[in-house]
Design a protein around this motif. Structure first.
Motif, mmCIF file in Angstrom:
data_model
loop_
_atom_site.group_PDB
_atom_site.id
_atom_site.type_symbol
_atom_site.label_atom_id
_atom_site.label_comp_id
_atom_site.label_asym_id
_atom_site.label_seq_id
_atom_site.Cartn_x
_atom_site.Cartn_y
_atom_site.Cartn_z
ATOM 1 N N PHE A 157 0.777 -1.264 -0.019
ATOM 2 C CA PHE A 157 0.060 0.127 0.015
ATOM 3 C C PHE A 157 0.865 1.315 -0.205
ATOM 4 O O PHE A 157 0.821 2.017 -0.665
ATOM 5 C CB PHE A 157 -0.956 0.234 1.446
ATOM 6 N N PHE A 158 1.844 1.374 0.896
ATOM 7 C CA PHE A 158 2.729 2.517 1.147
ATOM 8 C C PHE A 158 3.486 2.659 -0.124
ATOM 9 O O PHE A 158 4.019 3.931 -0.770
ATOM 10 C CB PHE A 158 3.448 2.424 2.195
ATOM 11 N N ASN A 159 3.919 1.597 -0.659
ATOM 12 C CA ASN A 159 5.089 1.773 -1.945
ATOM 13 C C ASN A 159 4.291 2.220 -3.210
ATOM 14 O O ASN A 159 4.712 2.716 -3.811
ATOM 15 C CB ASN A 159 5.586 0.561 -2.326
ATOM 16 N N LYS A 160 3.136 1.628 -3.135
ATOM 17 C CA LYS A 160 2.435 1.546 -4.829
ATOM 18 C C LYS A 160 1.211 2.781 -4.701
ATOM 19 O O LYS A 160 1.088 3.260 -5.847
ATOM 20 C CB LYS A 160 1.903 0.309 -5.229
ATOM 21 N N GLN A 161 0.796 2.992 -3.565
ATOM 22 C CA GLN A 161 -0.455 3.966 -3.663
ATOM 23 C C GLN A 161 -0.156 5.541 -3.216
ATOM 24 O O GLN A 161 -0.615 6.390 -3.746
ATOM 25 C CB GLN A 161 -1.435 3.599 -2.613
ATOM 26 N N LEU A 162 0.949 5.445 -2.440
ATOM 27 C CA LEU A 162 1.506 6.822 -2.062
ATOM 28 C C LEU A 162 2.837 7.312 -2.543
ATOM 29 O O LEU A 162 3.591 6.531 -2.635
ATOM 30 C CB LEU A 162 1.224 7.036 -0.621
ATOM 31 N N SER A 163 2.650 8.686 -2.984
ATOM 32 C CA SER A 163 4.035 9.168 -3.225
ATOM 33 C C SER A 163 4.841 9.810 -1.755
ATOM 34 O O SER A 163 4.225 9.482 -0.698
ATOM 35 C CB SER A 163 3.948 10.605 -4.002
ATOM 36 N N ASP A 164 6.145 9.843 -1.915
ATOM 37 C CA ASP A 164 6.785 10.325 -0.703
ATOM 38 C C ASP A 164 6.269 11.532 0.009
ATOM 39 O O ASP A 164 5.969 11.566 1.202
ATOM 40 C CB ASP A 164 8.203 10.517 -0.899
ATOM 41 N N TYR A 165 5.865 12.468 -0.920
ATOM 42 C CA TYR A 165 5.063 13.426 -0.371
ATOM 43 C C TYR A 165 3.880 13.241 0.320
ATOM 44 O O TYR A 165 3.789 14.039 1.550
ATOM 45 C CB TYR A 165 4.737 14.509 -1.606
ATOM 46 N N GLN A 166 3.160 12.416 -0.208
ATOM 47 C CA GLN A 166 1.970 11.809 0.605
ATOM 48 C C GLN A 166 2.089 11.330 1.850
ATOM 49 O O GLN A 166 1.543 11.605 2.730
ATOM 50 C CB GLN A 166 1.237 10.946 -0.416
ATOM 51 N N LYS A 167 3.086 10.556 1.938
ATOM 52 C CA LYS A 167 3.555 9.816 3.154
ATOM 53 C C LYS A 167 3.937 10.920 4.142
ATOM 54 O O LYS A 167 3.433 10.987 5.380
ATOM 55 C CB LYS A 167 4.996 8.954 2.865
ATOM 56 N N GLU A 168 4.592 12.021 3.823
ATOM 57 C CA GLU A 168 4.795 12.810 4.771
ATOM 58 C C GLU A 168 3.760 13.867 5.311
ATOM 59 O O GLU A 168 3.698 14.342 6.305
ATOM 60 C CB GLU A 168 6.137 14.019 4.103
ATOM 61 N N GLN A 169 2.733 13.815 4.396
ATOM 62 C CA GLN A 169 1.458 14.570 4.867
ATOM 63 C C GLN A 169 0.797 13.798 5.934
ATOM 64 O O GLN A 169 -0.286 14.410 6.777
ATOM 65 C CB GLN A 169 0.657 14.662 3.768
ATOM 66 N N ILE A 170 0.953 12.546 6.266
ATOM 67 C CA ILE A 170 0.190 11.898 7.155
ATOM 68 C C ILE A 170 0.537 12.255 8.542
ATOM 69 O O ILE A 170 1.765 12.020 8.884
ATOM 70 C CB ILE A 170 0.244 10.373 6.933
ATOM 71 N N THR A 171 -0.476 12.455 9.268
ATOM 72 C CA THR A 171 -0.029 13.090 10.699
ATOM 73 C C THR A 171 -0.271 12.172 11.937
ATOM 74 O O THR A 171 0.222 12.221 12.783
ATOM 75 C CB THR A 171 -0.651 14.498 11.085
ATOM 76 N N SER A 172 -1.326 11.448 11.589
ATOM 77 C CA SER A 172 -1.768 10.336 12.723
ATOM 78 C C SER A 172 -2.107 9.135 12.035
ATOM 79 O O SER A 172 -2.627 9.068 10.898
ATOM 80 C CB SER A 172 -2.520 10.922 13.554
ATOM 81 N N ALA A 173 -1.650 8.111 12.534
ATOM 82 C CA ALA A 173 -2.135 6.669 12.047
ATOM 83 C C ALA A 173 -2.532 5.776 13.164
ATOM 84 O O ALA A 173 -2.130 5.912 14.484
ATOM 85 C CB ALA A 173 -1.021 6.161 11.529
ATOM 86 N N CYS A 174 -3.506 4.702 12.819
ATOM 87 C CA CYS A 174 -4.196 4.136 13.964
ATOM 88 C C CYS A 174 -4.257 2.875 13.457
ATOM 89 O O CYS A 174 -4.456 2.463 12.344
ATOM 90 C CB CYS A 174 -5.596 4.593 14.207
ATOM 91 N N CYS A 175 -3.538 1.794 14.323
ATOM 92 C CA CYS A 175 -4.021 0.352 13.932
ATOM 93 C C CYS A 175 -3.773 -0.405 15.313
ATOM 94 O O CYS A 175 -3.825 0.136 16.407
ATOM 95 C CB CYS A 175 -2.536 0.022 13.109
ATOM 96 N N ASP A 176 -3.888 -1.767 15.032
ATOM 97 C CA ASP A 176 -3.975 -2.785 16.256
ATOM 98 C C ASP A 176 -2.688 -2.891 16.770
ATOM 99 O O ASP A 176 -1.499 -2.140 16.338
ATOM 100 C CB ASP A 176 -4.760 -3.879 16.237
ATOM 101 N N MET A 177 -2.424 -3.760 17.650
ATOM 102 C CA MET A 177 -1.119 -4.098 18.227
ATOM 103 C C MET A 177 -0.191 -4.951 17.122
ATOM 104 O O MET A 177 0.865 -5.326 17.863
ATOM 105 C CB MET A 177 -1.102 -4.719 19.829
ATOM 106 N N SER A 178 -0.395 -5.301 15.910
ATOM 107 C CA SER A 178 0.335 -6.112 15.323
ATOM 108 C C SER A 178 1.719 -5.423 14.815
ATOM 109 O O SER A 178 1.554 -4.496 14.246
ATOM 110 C CB SER A 178 -0.524 -6.637 13.854
#
Ligand SMILES: [Zn+2]
Length: 414
Positions: free
Chosen positions: A195-216
């Motif tokens: 997902f991160f490699n194919k769907q988002l550009s480096d710029y887009q990744k930098e724009q992400i300010t918060s992320a939520c997930c489980d304990m995996s």
């Protein structure tokens, strides 16, 4: 005799002219049609071209059933000469190029599939469920082709089982918009990396300010690796679930140790213990309070669980940290092993749990709306054998692109 014009009006056809009508077999209506006014246009650029060749081969398009009859449009598309694109088959106003169903049919199909099982939709549209599933897949694929994720700031990652024998998919949410932006097969690191490699550009990744997930580890690892500016928040739902499991573990231990008479007293506790205090009835609270005399260990575990609900209400992180410190040390003194194990996890990830307070309560539960719909879709179909079919339904119901809205307006009638 009614004219073809009236029939076209009756059937609400736009941009086409009926030139013939005949009934086939018992339940089929075939309409010979031709483009109205707008004929002989290039499908690529929309310019008019000279007719080069009239093909004798008739093609058929499935339209929405009418009065219990399956309706087909037939026409022999002409080949034209476009100044830019050369020899090309003319554009047809009622259907997408290469498609064998009309726009109207596509719209009704999308609408039905959003609202009922594919089996029911197939029946209304006079096709077999497998044909419908294919048509849907092709239609959604075409519409979503070239679609890019935009403005992603808060990302949520979660797994979901989509098949009876535990096949998993990873869903990526845009938490601000409460939409699903991506679906991937599996729940490991490779999946989320893709997902991160194919769907988002480096710029887009930098724009992400918060992320939520489980304990995996795979999800947490991927977020840390790909989103340099994101605050990682562990999902509230998953933490509460872990705590509930710990309480249940205590209950099970006691159940195993109990003899016949005591077991009777412990009956029916399981779901009661799971309940959040706000959804408890008065009688439930009485039962739980009675445990103080009945079974001290379960009672203590339950009280601790209840106290932990406080944590989510804090507004300032320092206060939350203080609470957590007090709560965890109480648990450590409780001699309840499963609870102590839970505390070990909490302590390990404390900053990611307290981040919930800092991010103003970021949780994948904004996706609860999404999650609920995804589950309804899944249950409605009693599971999906292939991920593609599940993916189609997810994008259709909770995707970040409004798929039916991509069908030209004039064909949007149900
Ligand atoms: Zn052209």
């Amino acid at each position: 005799m009614v004219s073809f014009k009236t029939i076209a009006k009756l059937l609400k056809f736009k941009d086409l002219k009926i030139s013939g009508l005949f009934f086939k077999r018992e339940n089929e209506l075939k309409l010979a049609v031709k483009p109205f006014k707008n004929g002989c246009r290039c499908p690529e650029c929309g310019r008019r071209g000279k007719i080069v060749r009239t093909r004798p081969a008739y093609r058929e398009w499935r339209d929405i059933p009418c009065g219990g009859r399956t309706v087909w449009l037939t026409y022999a598309p002409r080949e034209i000469l476009c100044p830019t694109h050369g020899r090309i088959e003319e554009d047809l106003p009622w259907a997408e190029r290469y498609s064998r169903i009309t726009y109207r049919y596509e719209y009704v199909m999308l609408h039905h599939c959003q609202n009922m099982t594919q089996k029911a939709a197939a029946q209304l549209l006079h096709v077999s469920p497998s044909t419908l599933s294919d048509q849907l897949h092709r239609c959604i694929n075409r519409i979503r082709k070239g679609h890019r994720i935009r403005g992603l700031k808060s990302v949520g990652i979660d797994e979901i089982a989509y098949c009876k024998n535990y096949k998993y998919a990873t869903l990526v949410y845009d938490l601000d918009r409460a939409k699903v932006v991506w679906v991937g097969k599996g729940k490991g690191r490779e999946t989320i990396d893709e997902f991160f490699n194919k769907q988002l550009s480096d710029y887009q990744k930098e724009q992400i300010t918060s992320a939520c997930c489980d304990m995996s580890e795979s999800y947490m690892g991927a977020i840390t690796a790909h989103c340099p500016n994101a605050t990682l928040v562990l999902d509230r739902f998953h933490i509460v679930k872990k705590l509930n499991e710990a309480v249940d573990e205590v209950r099970k231990e006691q159940w195993r140790a109990a003899d016949g008479e005591q077991k009777k007293a412990l009956k029916g506790l399981r779901w009661l213990l799971y309940r959040h205090s706000s959804t408890r009835k008065k009688s439930d609270t009485r039962t739980l309070n009675a445990l103080e005399r009945g079974n001290k260990r379960i009672y203590r575990a339950w009280r601790l669980k209840d106290e932990f609900e406080q944590f989510w209400k804090f507004k300032a992180s320092w206060a939350a940290v203080r609470f957590l410190k007090r709560w965890t040390s109480t648990v450590m003194r409780s001699r309840l092993e499963p609870m102590k194990r839970f505390v070990a996890t909490i302590r390990k990830h404390q900053d990611k749990i307290v981040a919930f307070i800092d991010t103003d309560g970021l949780t994948n539960a904004v996706s609860e709306g999404i999650n609920r719909i995804v589950k309804i879709v899944k249950n409605r179909a009693s599971g999906f054998r292939h991920l593609e079919a599940f993916e189609d339904m997810i994008f259709l119901t909770v995707g970040d692109l409004d798929i039916p809205a991509q069908i030209p307006t004039k064909f949007r009638t149900v």
